[in-house]
Design an enzyme around this catalytic site. Sequence first.
Site, PDB file in Angstrom:
ATOM      1  N   CYS A  13     -19.693  27.967 -98.149  1.00  0.00           N
ATOM      2  CA  CYS A  13     -20.408  26.817 -97.609  1.00  0.00           C
ATOM      3  C   CYS A  13     -19.399  25.723 -97.220  1.00  0.00           C
ATOM      4  O   CYS A  13     -18.360  25.998 -96.634  1.00  0.00           O
ATOM      5  CB  CYS A  13     -21.420  26.351 -98.648  1.00  0.00           C
ATOM      6  N   SER A  14     -19.684  24.475 -97.572  1.00  0.00           N
ATOM      7  CA  SER A  14     -18.808  23.370 -97.177  1.00  0.00           C
ATOM      8  C   SER A  14     -17.520  23.312 -97.989  1.00  0.00           C
ATOM      9  O   SER A  14     -16.701  22.414 -97.790  1.00  0.00           O
ATOM     10  CB  SER A  14     -19.553  22.039 -97.295  1.00  0.00           C
TER      11      SER A  14
END
Length: 243
Positions: free
Chosen positions: A101-102
């Site tokens: 993800c981030s």
Amino acid sequence: MQIAFVTYPGVTALDLIGPYEVLRALPGAEVRFVWHEVGPVATDSGVLYLGATHTFADTPRPDIVLVPGSGTSTPSTARDGRLLAWLRSVHETSRWTLSVCSGSVILAAAGLLNGQNATTHWRALDLLRPFGVRPCGDLRIVAAGKIVTSAGVSAGIDLALHVAGEEAGEGYAKAIQLALEYDPSPPFDSGSTSKASVKTKALAHKIMLEHGMFRPAELASATRLAWGAALSRVRDRRIHASR
């Protein structure tokens, strides 16, 4: 094989726990949840807690390091100098440097993704560009040598299975997949922006906002992070041009 999961305040639980369930099954795996200090760490829900088992100082040479993402604290965590310095240091000797993800934004802030292709959660793709990263929003996993990044949340399981296959062989990775009974067949086909309708995208934004995934302080921190990265790249180009 020592596996270090960066466990920071505000982390999204599945970003970390999904890959953990896969990678802990590797032969000889020694799992560590690492942060500045040992102790409980609140996830982005503010209700569920995980535990950091080791500090960065305790973990100078992990074989695998994984940075999960967060819907609430990625930008501020990506400005944590001690974390970034540790990531740069362990990357020199790691067999795999991973993000979910981030978490790739944090790797980018550490300078590990400059000039490379990478992916992240669709909502965080724009945060990669200021660091000189080429975002690949249409891919679930992007491998660039020993660095592997994945798209949002659930994609971390796919990433971990990929690494398991590389480390222990396809047959072993398939066995882990079966042990977890990971056989996705969701009731709806809207798990990526390329498949979701405009209405679904709008509702997803609303849900994330209502659940605190876009807090004003973090949005401001994201702006400072991107601005700082852009200025740094401009300075580097000027220095290079003057030589």
